[in-house]
Design a protein around this motif. Sequence first.
Motif, PDB file in Angstrom:
ATOM      1  N   ILE A  12      59.644  77.214 -98.033  1.00 19.18           N
ATOM      2  CA  ILE A  12      60.374  76.039 -97.561  1.00 19.18           C
ATOM      3  C   ILE A  12      61.860  76.166 -97.897  1.00 19.18           C
ATOM      4  O   ILE A  12      62.727  75.830 -97.083  1.00 19.18           O
ATOM      5  CB  ILE A  12      59.784  74.754 -98.164  1.00 19.18           C
ATOM      6  N   TYR A  13      62.151  76.685 -99.089  1.00 18.89           N
ATOM      7  CA  TYR A  13      63.556  76.881 -99.457  1.00 18.89           C
ATOM      8  C   TYR A  13      64.213  77.944 -98.571  1.00 18.89           C
ATOM      9  O   TYR A  13      65.407  77.864 -98.254  1.00 18.89           O
ATOM     10  CB  TYR A  13      63.691  77.282-100.929  1.00 18.89           C
ATOM     11  N   MET A  14      63.432  78.936 -98.162  1.00 18.56           N
ATOM     12  CA  MET A  14      63.974  79.967 -97.273  1.00 18.56           C
ATOM     13  C   MET A  14      64.432  79.346 -95.953  1.00 18.56           C
ATOM     14  O   MET A  14      65.471  79.731 -95.402  1.00 18.56           O
ATOM     15  CB  MET A  14      62.925  81.041 -97.010  1.00 18.56           C
ATOM     16  N   ILE A  15      63.665  78.398 -95.435  1.00 18.99           N
ATOM     17  CA  ILE A  15      64.065  77.692 -94.209  1.00 18.99           C
ATOM     18  C   ILE A  15      65.404  76.987 -94.435  1.00 18.99           C
ATOM     19  O   ILE A  15      66.281  76.993 -93.571  1.00 18.99           O
ATOM     20  CB  ILE A  15      62.987  76.682 -93.779  1.00 18.99           C
ATOM     21  N   LYS A  16      65.572  76.394 -95.604  1.00 20.38           N
ATOM     22  CA  LYS A  16      66.811  75.686 -95.937  1.00 20.38           C
ATOM     23  C   LYS A  16      67.980  76.650 -96.065  1.00 20.38           C
ATOM     24  O   LYS A  16      69.135  76.277 -95.809  1.00 20.38           O
ATOM     25  CB  LYS A  16      66.621  74.931 -97.269  1.00 20.38           C
ATOM     26  N   SER A  17      67.704  77.913 -96.398  1.00 23.49           N
ATOM     27  CA  SER A  17      68.761  78.873 -96.719  1.00 23.49           C
ATOM     28  C   SER A  17      69.399  79.540 -95.515  1.00 23.49           C
ATOM     29  O   SER A  17      70.389  80.253 -95.670  1.00 23.49           O
ATOM     30  CB  SER A  17      68.196  79.970 -97.642  1.00 23.49           C
ATOM     31  N   VAL A  18      68.822  79.359 -94.330  1.00 25.53           N
ATOM     32  CA  VAL A  18      69.309  80.103 -93.160  1.00 25.53           C
ATOM     33  C   VAL A  18      69.889  79.172 -92.096  1.00 25.53           C
ATOM     34  O   VAL A  18      69.671  77.962 -92.122  1.00 25.53           O
ATOM     35  CB  VAL A  18      68.170  80.956 -92.554  1.00 25.53           C
ATOM     36  N   ASP A  19      70.615  79.766 -91.147  1.00 24.78           N
ATOM     37  CA  ASP A  19      71.198  79.003 -90.035  1.00 24.78           C
ATOM     38  C   ASP A  19      70.172  78.714 -88.949  1.00 24.78           C
ATOM     39  O   ASP A  19      70.231  77.683 -88.286  1.00 24.78           O
ATOM     40  CB  ASP A  19      72.372  79.771 -89.422  1.00 24.78           C
ATOM     41  N   CYS A 120      59.597  69.745 -93.910  1.00 31.41           N
ATOM     42  CA  CYS A 120      61.049  69.944 -93.893  1.00 31.41           C
ATOM     43  C   CYS A 120      61.785  68.624 -93.654  1.00 31.41           C
ATOM     44  O   CYS A 120      62.788  68.338 -94.313  1.00 31.41           O
ATOM     45  CB  CYS A 120      61.424  70.958 -92.816  1.00 31.41           C
ATOM     46  N   GLN A 121      61.299  67.829 -92.732  1.00 29.08           N
ATOM     47  CA  GLN A 121      61.911  66.524 -92.464  1.00 29.08           C
ATOM     48  C   GLN A 121      61.897  65.649 -93.706  1.00 29.08           C
ATOM     49  O   GLN A 121      62.890  64.979 -94.023  1.00 29.08           O
ATOM     50  CB  GLN A 121      61.166  65.827 -91.327  1.00 29.08           C
ATOM     51  N   ASN A 122      60.785  65.669 -94.423  1.00 29.49           N
ATOM     52  CA  ASN A 122      60.665  64.849 -95.628  1.00 29.49           C
ATOM     53  C   ASN A 122      61.555  65.333 -96.769  1.00 29.49           C
ATOM     54  O   ASN A 122      61.843  64.578 -97.688  1.00 29.49           O
ATOM     55  CB  ASN A 122      59.207  64.803 -96.082  1.00 29.49           C
TER      56      ASN A 122
END
Length: 234
Positions: A12-19, A120-122
Amino acid sequence: MQPTFNPWIGYIYMIKSVDTFVFLDNVQFERRSWQNRNKIKLQNKTFMLGLNLQKTSQKTLLQDILFEKDDKWKIKFLKTVYHAYSKSINFDKYYHILKNALYKHTHLVHFNIELIKIYCQNLNIQTPILQASSLNITNEKKEKLLFEICKILKADKYLSPEGSKNYLEKEKAQEMFKNANIQIKYFDFIHPRYTQLGTNFIPYLGILDFLFNEKNPEEKFKEVIKENESLNQK
């Protein structure tokens, strides 16, 4: 990344880390993988929670994998989640989300993707998310598939999990990415400690453990971001 079931917090953090984040939904399904099972905490121990699937040939694509038709397994699945997390602070909210998705979908990929997007939304993650199947790419070799996705998205950096080193470190793959001026970076993550049921803390469980147990998951996730922000954003 493949759309896994109940992925760990690092995913989940990986999703946050990218464009831009791309689900690899058009790759071959792997039996006994994270695609249809993951770890939860049950009776103070790690338990592998799985989703029942219809039998298919070994070359079936992930996007074509279906849930087992008989819904009896879903009752057992939800009972296991209930016994594991019914005493957690956010149980009602995330149990309802999980149950709704389980009975809504017939395809494993649709189920996994919907849940990951909801999580991710939450957590206030607004990264654009795409599916590889929508990009009209057909390449059997993993490194070529990743390269073509990067080219279509005009990427200059590709953030990869450590597990992909075995094929991305090959000379041909290295040369292909280098010639296109695409830098390969490998994902690093400091696993947080968070509120958890039981007496001992168990890391590397699925994200549901975090969401069920943390009183304010979004605020706690901000701490995770702060602790990790220097690792993958250079």
